[in-house]
Structure formats: structure tokens, C-alpha cells
Design an enzyme around this catalytic site. Structure first.
Site, short mmCIF file in Angstrom:
data_model
loop_
_atom_site.label_atom_id
_atom_site.label_comp_id
_atom_site.label_asym_id
_atom_site.label_seq_id
_atom_site.Cartn_x
_atom_site.Cartn_y
_atom_site.Cartn_z
N ARG A 75 38.08 -104.95 47.29
CA ARG A 75 38.58 -106.06 48.25
C ARG A 75 39.56 -105.19 49.34
NH1 ARG A 75 37.45 -111.23 46.85
NH2 ARG A 75 37.37 -111.66 44.71
N GLY A 110 31.25 -111.70 51.39
CA GLY A 110 31.35 -113.23 51.52
C GLY A 110 32.09 -113.38 52.85
N GLY A 112 35.65 -112.87 53.61
CA GLY A 112 36.77 -111.92 54.01
C GLY A 112 35.66 -110.69 54.45
N THR A 113 34.72 -110.28 53.80
CA THR A 113 33.79 -109.23 54.25
C THR A 113 33.05 -109.43 55.55
OG1 THR A 113 33.11 -108.77 51.98
CG2 THR A 113 31.56 -107.93 53.38
N ILE A 134 29.81 -116.65 45.14
CA ILE A 134 29.50 -117.45 44.17
C ILE A 134 30.18 -118.86 44.70
CG2 ILE A 134 29.53 -116.25 42.11
CD1 ILE A 134 32.34 -117.58 41.38
N ASP A 135 31.08 -118.70 45.86
CA ASP A 135 31.89 -119.99 46.33
C ASP A 135 31.05 -120.70 47.42
OD1 ASP A 135 34.04 -119.03 45.01
OD2 ASP A 135 34.67 -118.20 46.70
N GLY A 178 36.59 -121.20 42.59
CA GLY A 178 36.52 -121.75 43.67
C GLY A 178 38.06 -122.30 44.23
N GLU A 229 39.37 -124.44 40.57
CA GLU A 229 40.51 -123.64 40.43
C GLU A 229 41.52 -124.05 41.75
OE1 GLU A 229 38.88 -119.73 41.70
OE2 GLU A 229 40.28 -118.75 40.66
N ARG A 273 42.16 -130.19 26.13
CA ARG A 273 42.03 -128.88 26.31
C ARG A 273 41.56 -128.24 27.49
NH1 ARG A 273 44.18 -129.35 21.90
NH2 ARG A 273 43.64 -128.48 20.06
O1 F6P Z 1 35.23 -115.26 45.95
C1 F6P Z 1 34.63 -115.50 44.49
C2 F6P Z 1 35.73 -115.54 43.64
O2 F6P Z 1 35.30 -115.49 42.43
C3 F6P Z 1 36.43 -116.84 43.62
O3 F6P Z 1 35.67 -118.22 43.36
C4 F6P Z 1 37.86 -116.71 42.81
O4 F6P Z 1 38.95 -117.52 43.47
C5 F6P Z 1 38.06 -115.22 43.14
O5 F6P Z 1 36.89 -114.76 43.89
C6 F6P Z 1 38.77 -114.24 42.26
O6 F6P Z 1 38.87 -113.06 42.78
P1 F6P Z 1 39.39 -111.83 41.78
O7 F6P Z 1 38.11 -111.33 41.04
O8 F6P Z 1 39.94 -110.86 42.68
O9 F6P Z 1 40.09 -112.38 40.72
#
Ligand code: F6P
Length: 355
Positions: A75, A110, A112-113, A134-135, A178, A229, A273
Site C-alpha cells: 500500500r 482497488g 486507492g490504487t 474483495i470490497d 469491508g 467490519e 461468539r
Molecule cells: O480492501 C480490501 C480489504 O481487505 C478490506 O476489506 C479490509 O478492510 C482491508 O483490506 C484490510 O487491509 P490490510 O490487509 O491492510 O489489513
């Protein structure tokens, strides 16, 4: 003179990156066998540091159905790149692109890229981007590659949790990736037969969640919650991201899942849980759907490169592969519209969103 093309993968990895790299090479060398493809290593960081290698035909064999990325990823937050401290990195990327004498740069990534891809394009680099994440939150494409593979994994997690939840008559919260958007949670939640789905776009009311858990528990003996998330309650939804994170930090939490579990235990006395599959959702081989999509977008990117159509990103529009201008989509987030058909369908089959 043969074309020289650089290719890099940036941001969080996912299934399908290698399949796109494979398809791109197959398609472009079928048109022009003389094209040289340079793999830039470790995402934009590799371009900043001029770390690359000339890829040979053998490098592409046997990668189609493998997870991760043969090029590595990292990143390089866009926000930092556009601040004074990041200016030298942008300058290095430009300089290295020219030093490598590239005709074009293929960028798989994605949100940012894509912002950085648009920036490089505006700086005069010949950029073609491809929609990965994946988002599934990239603007202008129906689906991103990697999404359906992650849906499969997250759905299987929910399936597996169902049996334990039923055996122990528990409430189980599966926290799905996500942070900003709930596409993955929505698809996996419906696919996995969750009773309650919580996504950032529809802030929940904890009392409504508890009511739904109580009623589901009464009717079937256990309850499954698929929580993104980034799920947040009504009160958190009124805060800025910074304020929300600060408040969560003070409570010693990162996401809302454990807070929801605690409330269910306290109010209903139901053993609860939290299960966090985390990066498992990004790993492993691409699903058949993604392999097909990756083949299509990879081949399309090759065609764009041969035609010298730059400043664009490949997209899926219905059953057609097309492209969007980077400037038109960069910086825009495709969130789940609360009135989306899928939300309606989920509600029709009795799924609660805790509203
Ligand atoms: O953008 C994809 C993603 O997997 C998000 O769903 C998640 O919040 C984030 O990346 C996690 O990022 P990292 O791998 O930097 O922990």
C-alpha cells in the site's frame, strides 16, 4: 520497435490478480509476440524504487488459478503521495517509468490504487487500470475481480458456523471484511443464510438487533449475524470517522462486533461468539466466476494497450466488458444503496438489517 509494458499489482491482494496477469500476457502476445512485459515488484513501491524484472513466457505459466500475486503488492496511501512528503515518490515513479522506457503501465488495484493511477495518468504516463478488490466498491464497474472469490469464502464461513451455532443454540456473529462498504457482507450474508446482516450503509439500532435475535432464537434455536467490519450503530453514524475510531479506541475495540455480542448476552442471556475470518477472505484460488471475469478483463486490457487507449480502467457493465476514464471514477466509492434490490430481496426473505 516492440512495445515495453510495465505491470504492477497494488493494495490489498485478492484472488484473481494472477489470473488477470496471465490473461493479459496471453492476449497481448497473441496479437504481438514481440511485446516485452516488465513485472514491477511490490506495487507502486517497486516503481518508486525501480524494482522490476523482465517477465519470460514461463513466468506466466501455471499462475492462472493461483491466489496472491506473483508480482507482490503493497500500500502506498494516496493521501500521503499528494502531500509534500510524497512528492518525491510521485517524481520517482515518473522518472522510473521513463528510465524503463515504458510505453504503458498496467495497474491492477482497488480504490486507492485507482486514485494514484489517475494521478500518474494526469502526469503524462500511459496508464490502463484493472478493477480489483474483495470490497467491490470501485465506481463504474458492476463487479471487481476478487469479490466473488471472497464471497465464496465468507459464505462458507457462515455455512460452517451454522452447524456450531445450531449444536450449541448460540448466537454467532461472523465479521466480514469491508470497512467502508457492505457488498461482501450482503452477498455472503444472503448466500450463507444469515438471519441478520449489518452493513455500514445501514446503521443499526442495537435494540432492533436484539429483538431480531430474540425472535430468530425463539423460532429456530440459534441465530447468525453477518456483520461487516465497518458496521456501525445509529449513534456512531452521526460521528466522523476520526471521532468513531477515537471512541472505539477508548472502549478498547476496533469493530462493533464484540459490543454487539456483549449486548446480546447481557439482554437475552444467549451465549454469543464472534468469528473473524479476516484475511482468509482474500486468500486462496480464484473462484470460477472470477477466473472468467479475470480472463475477460485481462484480454480487454491487452486490446486497449495495443490500441494505445490510455487513461482508462476496465469495467464490467452488464455482460459487456468496457472501460471508464480514470478521471471519471477515481475517488468515487460504490456503496450499497440502502434501497438496492438485494436489500429488498433479503428483507422479503426475513433477513433483518437491525434498523
Ligand atoms: O480492501 C480490501 C480489504 O481487505 C478490506 O476489506 C479490509 O478492510 C482491508 O483490506 C484490510 O487491509 P490490510 O490487509 O491492510 O489489513
Amino acid at each position: 520497435m516492440a512495445m515495453k509494458i510495465g505491470i504492477l499489482t497494488s493494495g490489498g491482494d485478492c484472488a484473481g490478480l494472477n489470473a488477470v496477469i496471465y490473461a493479459f500476457e496471453k492476449a497481448i502476445t497473441a496479437i504481438d509476440p514481440k511485446v516485452d512485459i516488465y513485472g514491477i515488484l511490490g506495487g507502486y513501491t517497486g516503481l518508486i524504487n525501480r524494482e522490476y524484472k523482465l517477465l519470460k513466457h514461463e513466468d506466466f505459466s501455471n499462475i492462472f488459478n493461483t491466489g496472491g500475486t506473483i508480482l507482490g503488492s503493497s500500500r502506498q496511501p494516496y493521501k500521503k503521495l499528494i502531500q509534500a512528503e510524497g512528492a518525491h515518490k510521485v517524481a520517482s515513479m515518473k522518472e522510473n517509468y521513463h528510465k524503463m522506457d515504458l510505453d504503458a503501465l498496467i495497474i491492477l488495484g482497488g480504490q486507492g490504487t485507482h486514485k494514484t493511477a489517475a494521478l500518474l495518468s494526469s502526469e503524462g504516463l500511459n496508464v490502463i487500470a484493472l478493477p480489483k478488490t474483495i470490497d467491490n466498491d470501485l465506481w463504474g464497474t458492476d463487479f471487481t475481480f476478487g469479490f466473488h472469490s471472497a464471497v465464496n469464502v465468507a459464505t462458507e464461513c457462515i455455512d460452517r458456523i451454522q452447524t456450531t451455532a445450531a449444536s450449541h443454540r448460540r448466537a454467532m456473529i461472523v465479521e466480514i471484511m469491508g470497512n467502508k462498504v457492505g457488498w461482501l457482507t450482503l452477498y455472503a450474508g444472503i448466500g450463507g443464510g444469515a438471519d441478520i446482516i449489518l452493513i455500514p450503509e445501514i446503521p443499526y439500532d442495537i435494540n432492533k438487533v436484539i429483538k431480531a435475535v430474540e425472535s430468530v432464537k425463539k423460532s429456530k434455536g440459534y441465530c447468525i449475524i453477518a456483520a461487516a467490519e465497518g458496521a456501525m450503530d445509529n449513534e456512531e453514524a452521526t460521528l466522523t470517522k476520526k471521532e468513531r475510531y477515537q471512541k472505539r479506541g477508548e472502549r478498547g475495540e476496533v469493530t462493533a462486533s464484540n459490543r454487539i455480542a456483549k449486548a446480546i448476552e447481557e439482554k437475552l442471556n444467549i451465549e454469543t461468539r464472534v468469528v473473524v475470518p479476516g484475511h482468509i477472505q482474500r486468500g486462496g484460488a480464484p473462484s470460477p466466476y472470477d477466473r472468467v471475469l479475470c480472463s475477460q478483463v485481462g484480454a480487454y486490457a491487452a486490446k486497449l494497450a495495443i490500441e494505445r487507449k490510455y487513461g482508462v480502467t476496465v469495467a464490467l457493465n452488464g455482460d459487456k466488458i468496457t472501460s471508464n476514464k480514470l478521471d471519471d471514477i477515481a475517488g468515487k466509492t460504490k456503496v450499497v444503496p440502502p434501497k438496492h434490490e438485494l436489500i429488498k430481496a433479503a428483507k422479503d426473505i426475513g433477513i433483518s438489517f437491525g434498523e
